[in-house]
Scaffold this motif. Sequence first.
Motif, PDB file in Angstrom:
ATOM      1  N   HIS A 123       0.872  -1.173   0.000  1.00  0.00           N
ATOM      2  CA  HIS A 123       0.000   0.000   0.000  1.00  0.00           C
ATOM      3  C   HIS A 123       0.908   1.220   0.000  1.00  0.00           C
ATOM      4  N   TYR A 124       0.666   2.131  -0.942  1.00  0.00           N
ATOM      5  CA  TYR A 124       1.521   3.307  -1.076  1.00  0.00           C
ATOM      6  C   TYR A 124       0.830   4.569  -0.577  1.00  0.00           C
ATOM      7  N   ASP A 125       1.641   5.571  -0.337  1.00  0.00           N
ATOM      8  CA  ASP A 125       1.168   6.833   0.243  1.00  0.00           C
ATOM      9  C   ASP A 125       0.235   7.623  -0.672  1.00  0.00           C
ATOM     10  N   ASP A 126       0.161   7.240  -1.945  1.00  0.00           N
ATOM     11  CA  ASP A 126      -0.747   7.944  -2.863  1.00  0.00           C
ATOM     12  C   ASP A 126      -2.077   7.196  -3.022  1.00  0.00           C
ATOM     13  N   GLY A 127      -2.274   6.156  -2.204  1.00  0.00           N
ATOM     14  CA  GLY A 127      -3.514   5.384  -2.269  1.00  0.00           C
ATOM     15  C   GLY A 127      -3.442   4.153  -3.149  1.00  0.00           C
ATOM     16  N   GLN A 128      -2.367   3.987  -3.895  1.00  0.00           N
ATOM     17  CA  GLN A 128      -2.206   2.806  -4.757  1.00  0.00           C
ATOM     18  C   GLN A 128      -1.943   1.563  -3.907  1.00  0.00           C
ATOM     19  N   THR A 129      -2.509   0.450  -4.329  1.00  0.00           N
ATOM     20  CA  THR A 129      -2.229  -0.849  -3.723  1.00  0.00           C
ATOM     21  C   THR A 129      -1.853  -1.805  -4.839  1.00  0.00           C
ATOM     22  N   PHE A 130      -0.758  -2.530  -4.632  1.00  0.00           N
ATOM     23  CA  PHE A 130      -0.296  -3.501  -5.612  1.00  0.00           C
ATOM     24  C   PHE A 130      -0.136  -4.850  -4.935  1.00  0.00           C
ATOM     25  N   VAL A 131      -0.547  -5.905  -5.614  1.00  0.00           N
ATOM     26  CA  VAL A 131      -0.334  -7.271  -5.155  1.00  0.00           C
ATOM     27  C   VAL A 131       0.540  -7.947  -6.210  1.00  0.00           C
ATOM     28  N   LEU A 132       1.759  -8.282  -5.806  1.00  0.00           N
ATOM     29  CA  LEU A 132       2.759  -8.806  -6.739  1.00  0.00           C
ATOM     30  C   LEU A 132       3.097 -10.246  -6.363  1.00  0.00           C
ATOM     31  N   SER A 133       3.047 -11.132  -7.352  1.00  0.00           N
ATOM     32  CA  SER A 133       3.349 -12.536  -7.080  1.00  0.00           C
ATOM     33  C   SER A 133       4.849 -12.722  -6.863  1.00  0.00           C
ATOM     34  N   ALA A 134       5.170 -13.776  -6.112  1.00  0.00           N
ATOM     35  CA  ALA A 134       6.570 -14.113  -5.878  1.00  0.00           C
ATOM     36  C   ALA A 134       7.276 -14.409  -7.202  1.00  0.00           C
ATOM     37  N   GLU A 135       6.584 -15.107  -8.088  1.00  0.00           N
ATOM     38  CA  GLU A 135       7.173 -15.421  -9.391  1.00  0.00           C
ATOM     39  C   GLU A 135       7.528 -14.141 -10.144  1.00  0.00           C
ATOM     40  N   TYR A 136       6.612 -13.212 -10.199  1.00  0.00           N
ATOM     41  CA  TYR A 136       6.839 -11.932 -10.896  1.00  0.00           C
ATOM     42  C   TYR A 136       8.026 -11.187 -10.282  1.00  0.00           C
ATOM     43  N   LEU A 137       8.064 -11.115  -8.959  1.00  0.00           N
ATOM     44  CA  LEU A 137       9.173 -10.431  -8.287  1.00  0.00           C
ATOM     45  C   LEU A 137      10.497 -11.149  -8.547  1.00  0.00           C
ATOM     46  N   ARG A 138      10.456 -12.464  -8.589  1.00  0.00           N
ATOM     47  CA  ARG A 138      11.683 -13.240  -8.798  1.00  0.00           C
ATOM     48  C   ARG A 138      12.225 -13.044 -10.201  1.00  0.00           C
ATOM     49  N   VAL A 139      11.356 -13.080 -11.211  1.00  0.00           N
ATOM     50  CA  VAL A 139      11.857 -12.947 -12.587  1.00  0.00           C
ATOM     51  C   VAL A 139      12.289 -11.516 -12.895  1.00  0.00           C
ATOM     52  N   TYR A 140      11.815 -10.554 -12.135  1.00  0.00           N
ATOM     53  CA  TYR A 140      12.236  -9.158 -12.301  1.00  0.00           C
ATOM     54  C   TYR A 140      13.151  -8.698 -11.170  1.00  0.00           C
ATOM     55  N   SER A 141      13.879  -9.627 -10.580  1.00  0.00           N
ATOM     56  CA  SER A 141      14.817  -9.277  -9.514  1.00  0.00           C
ATOM     57  C   SER A 141      15.818  -8.239 -10.017  1.00  0.00           C
ATOM     58  N   PRO A 142      16.118  -7.246  -9.183  1.00  0.00           N
ATOM     59  CA  PRO A 142      17.100  -6.240  -9.582  1.00  0.00           C
ATOM     60  C   PRO A 142      18.548  -6.701  -9.399  1.00  0.00           C
ATOM     61  N   SER A 143      18.766  -7.956  -9.082  1.00  0.00           N
ATOM     62  CA  SER A 143      20.117  -8.457  -8.841  1.00  0.00           C
ATOM     63  C   SER A 143      20.923  -8.533 -10.129  1.00  0.00           C
ATOM     64  N   ALA A 144      22.236  -8.486  -9.984  1.00  0.00           N
ATOM     65  CA  ALA A 144      23.128  -8.635 -11.132  1.00  0.00           C
ATOM     66  C   ALA A 144      22.999 -10.030 -11.725  1.00  0.00           C
ATOM     67  N   GLU A 145      22.673 -11.021 -10.904  1.00  0.00           N
ATOM     68  CA  GLU A 145      22.486 -12.393 -11.371  1.00  0.00           C
ATOM     69  C   GLU A 145      21.369 -12.475 -12.408  1.00  0.00           C
ATOM     70  N   LEU A 171       7.075  -1.763 -10.663  1.00  0.00           N
ATOM     71  CA  LEU A 171       6.632  -3.123 -10.952  1.00  0.00           C
ATOM     72  C   LEU A 171       5.124  -3.258 -10.780  1.00  0.00           C
ATOM     73  N   GLY A 172       4.573  -2.575  -9.792  1.00  0.00           N
ATOM     74  CA  GLY A 172       3.125  -2.614  -9.590  1.00  0.00           C
ATOM     75  C   GLY A 172       2.372  -1.840 -10.648  1.00  0.00           C
ATOM     76  N   GLU A 173       2.832  -0.649 -10.928  1.00  0.00           N
ATOM     77  CA  GLU A 173       2.161   0.237 -11.883  1.00  0.00           C
ATOM     78  C   GLU A 173       2.164  -0.331 -13.302  1.00  0.00           C
ATOM     79  N   ASN A 174       3.201  -1.048 -13.648  1.00  0.00           N
ATOM     80  CA  ASN A 174       3.360  -1.573 -15.012  1.00  0.00           C
ATOM     81  C   ASN A 174       3.279  -3.089 -15.068  1.00  0.00           C
ATOM     82  N   GLN A 175       2.635  -3.678 -14.085  1.00  0.00           N
ATOM     83  CA  GLN A 175       2.609  -5.126 -13.937  1.00  0.00           C
ATOM     84  C   GLN A 175       2.097  -5.850 -15.184  1.00  0.00           C
TER      85      GLN A 175
END
Length: 130
Positions: free
Chosen positions: A28-50, A102-106
């Motif tokens: 939940h963000y300070d502008d009222g936006q709420t995002f629900v992001l799957s673990a899979e989505y977060l994992r494939v878009y990891s910001p890691s160098a790997e 990631l939430g806004e452009n999911q």
Amino acid sequence: MKRPERRDTGHTPTDIHLHRGSKTLELHYDDGQTFVLSAEYLRVYSPSAEVRGHGPGQAVLQVGKTAVGITRIEPVGHYALRIHFDDGHNTGLYSWDLLYDLGENQSQYWQDYLDSLAEAGYQREGGTAT
């Protein structure tokens, strides 16, 4: 696969919930936006160098992450989360701005990922998740 751009949205989460059963992270963000992001989505878009590589064109397409879950989240200062996935991955810091992006452009990023899988000759096993 198009990668999220780093940009300063200036948005900060006011509430974060890890839902282990559904394998999602709810923000939940300070502008009222709420995002629900799957673990899979977060994992494939990891910001890691790997995952992203060390420069343009060096990103590594993540495959076989349908069943991945999140074991825990760890705050990093007042600007990011470190997400610990049950496949052992825990590098890369998810800044508030990155998570917002990631939430806004999911739907677009998810479609980009599915297109990249298809172009590489892979098919995502299981149902649909974003």
